[in-house]
Design an enzyme around this catalytic site. Structure first.
Site, short mmCIF file in Angstrom:
data_model
loop_
_atom_site.label_atom_id
_atom_site.label_comp_id
_atom_site.label_asym_id
_atom_site.label_seq_id
_atom_site.Cartn_x
_atom_site.Cartn_y
_atom_site.Cartn_z
N ARG A 78 0.99 -1.25 0.04
CA ARG A 78 -0.02 0.17 0.00
C ARG A 78 0.97 1.13 -0.02
O ARG A 78 1.78 1.50 0.86
CB ARG A 78 -1.01 -0.08 1.22
N ASN A 155 -7.09 8.07 2.58
CA ASN A 155 -6.55 7.45 3.94
C ASN A 155 -7.32 8.25 5.05
O ASN A 155 -7.57 9.46 5.21
CB ASN A 155 -5.11 7.79 4.14
N GLU A 156 -7.91 7.40 6.06
CA GLU A 156 -8.72 7.88 7.13
C GLU A 156 -9.28 9.33 7.06
O GLU A 156 -8.92 10.29 7.72
CB GLU A 156 -7.41 7.86 8.53
N HIS A 222 -8.40 0.53 9.92
CA HIS A 222 -7.11 0.26 10.50
C HIS A 222 -7.40 0.07 11.95
O HIS A 222 -8.22 0.53 12.73
CB HIS A 222 -6.75 1.79 10.41
N TYR A 224 -5.53 -0.03 15.40
CA TYR A 224 -4.77 0.14 16.37
C TYR A 224 -5.18 0.10 17.87
O TYR A 224 -5.77 -0.75 18.47
CB TYR A 224 -4.15 1.73 16.46
N GLU A 251 -4.45 -1.08 7.78
CA GLU A 251 -3.28 -0.72 8.54
C GLU A 251 -3.41 -1.44 10.03
O GLU A 251 -4.41 -1.56 10.35
CB GLU A 251 -3.07 0.59 8.92
N TRP A 280 1.59 -1.94 8.87
CA TRP A 280 1.84 -0.13 9.11
C TRP A 280 3.30 -0.40 9.64
O TRP A 280 3.30 -0.81 10.88
CB TRP A 280 1.11 1.02 9.68
#
Length: 453
Positions: A78, A155-156, A222, A224, A251, A280
């Site tokens: 990516r 992105n985001e 994503h 996290y 990610e 990531w």
């Protein structure tokens, strides 16, 4: 990734991205397609992303990263791009070069515009509409690359504030790209710095998917600090699976400023359920999150703990990645072919000393009543053209699903044979296959035998 020139996370942002299974031939198309919640390549084969994110827009001179990422086993990269709203714009010529680097190294390219990160909360962030403007401006670089490129619109695209229009804005962005003639598979990120803790993307995903006239959209979450338990991970991804909607983990990391994601659960659940992921990130992180670098200073010979985990650990890239079939299947050998013809004498009827293969069986995950197994096959001192592995099930054990091998059961005997792309092994080379099973009472690891052909 929630970052500006390497910073990750909502707070740090203020300081500055696949196992083959043969799908029905009806899937064959110009490029990637989506059906039944799965992603298929242009040959009609299921494709599961196994790769990493690379911050190209900030490190445009690190072109060797593509070859290095591939050499470590990835099938996808990516690539961070900029529309010019926040960082230096990546031109159509530069994007064409990136795509060629991906193709040369037999990697699928997921291209994303990073300038949208945290819109509505992050000062200077661009809208999804601005991201579409960028994609339209570099259409010349993308047309005809549908077999190799997936377009990740932005992105985001929203932070933790003012994200209520995510579904409408995302749907409109998809429609604009389709109206302009984009036939690529489109990937869309969730709001809330990509982590969708508000479940905005999760709950409106059917509406957004149906807004795509081509029905060729993939959702990207994503993971996290929001995803720090296995239950949260399986619940979120499982809701997409149950609705037949395509989802990837675009990610994730092994640690984060907002918490400690459960990377082991992410890797095991995605492997068991055929879900793609992109860790990531390759290298170049800053702003206090250098721990998310997989390679120190872009050096593939200096993998960090995170890099070792993602590339070489259980359910990692080396163990699970399968190259996209659009590149022709098994990669070519790294040594040149002989310049003299082979001998005309027939081969011996018995294998030479040291030929054949061995196999090792391991249980990589276990839960009440179920488990995931992995078998690694290694050729002996001579190359082999195929292999068969057998073992005997203990009482209460059974095999229900497998990948990278054709697995059959007869009574308590399990037989696993290579598939088309992993039967040929050079001397000392290895491959692996996995399976899901059930158990009751106990779940011992059996002895396995390997026969080469």
């Amino acid at each position: 990734m929630k970052r500006l020139f390497g910073a990750v996370g909502a707070v740090l942002l203020a300081t500055v991205a696949a196992v083959f299974a043969f799908g029905p031939s009806a899937h064959a198309a110009t490029g990637f397609t989506v059906s039944g919640g799965k992603l298929y390549d242009a040959n009609g084969n299921e494709f599961i992303m196994r790769g990493v994110n690379h911050a190209h827009t900030w490190y445009a001179n690190q072109t060797s990263s593509f070859a290095n990422i591939k050499a470590l086993g990835a099938n996808t990269v990516r690539v961070v791009l900029s529309s010019g709203d926040r960082w230096t714009r990546n031109s159509a010529e530069d994007v064409s070069n990136v795509i060629q680097l991906c193709k040369t190294n037999r990697l699928i390219c997921v291209l994303e515009v990073h300038d949208t990160t945290g819109y509505g909360e992050q000062s200077g962030a661009a809208t999804l509409d601005r991201a579409v403007d960028y994609w339209l401006s570099i259409a010349s670089a993308l047309t005809g690359q549908e077999r190799y490129v997936i377009v990740n619109i932005g992105n985001e695209p929203y932070g933790n504030q003012n994200y209520s229009s995510w579904a409408t804005d995302t749907s409109n962005a998809i429609r604009r790209l389709r109206t302009a003639g984009f036939a690529h598979t489109i990937m869309v990120d969730g709001p809330n710095w990509g982590q969708d803790w508000s479940f905005t993307m999760r709950d409106s995903a059917p509406t957004v998917f149906n807004a795509d006239p081509a029905r060729n959209t993939v959702f990207s979450i994503h993971m996290y600090g929001v995803f720090d338990t296995a239950a949260e991970i399986s619940d979120y991804l499982g809701r997409f699976r149950s609705r037949g909607l395509p989802i990837v983990v675009g990610e994730f990391g092994h640690y984060h400023s907002d918490g400690d994601p459960d990377e082991d659960a992410i890797l095991s659940y995605t492997q068991a359920n055929g879900i793609g992921w992109l860790g990531w990130s390759w290298s170049g992180n800053g702003g206090g999150v250098e721990y998310l670098d997989m390679a120190t200073s872009f050096n593939p010979n200096q993998l960090t703990t995170w890099g070792q985990r993602l590339f070489n650990g259980t359910n990692g890239i080396r163990q699970t990645a399968r190259e996209a079939s659009v590149f022709g299947g098994t990669p070519p050998p790294t040594t040149p072919p002989p310049t003299t013809p082979p001998p005309t004498t027939p081969p011996p009827t018995t294998p030479p000393p040291g030929a054949g293969c061995t196999a090792t069986y391991s249980i990589t995950g276990q839960w009440q009543g179920g488990f995931q197994g992995d078998v690694r096959v290694t050729a002996g001192s001579s190359a082999i053209t195929g292999w068969t592995v057998r073992w005997t099930l203990a009482g209460g054990q059974s095999v229900s699903q497998s990948w990278n091998a054709t697995v059959t059961s007869s009574g308590t005997t399990v037989t696993a044979r290579n598939v088309s792309y992993n039967g040929q092994l050079g001397a000392g080379a290895s491959t692996s296959f996995g399976f899901l099973g059930s158990w009751s009472g106990s779940n011992p690891a059996p002895a396995v035998t390997c026969t080469a052909s």
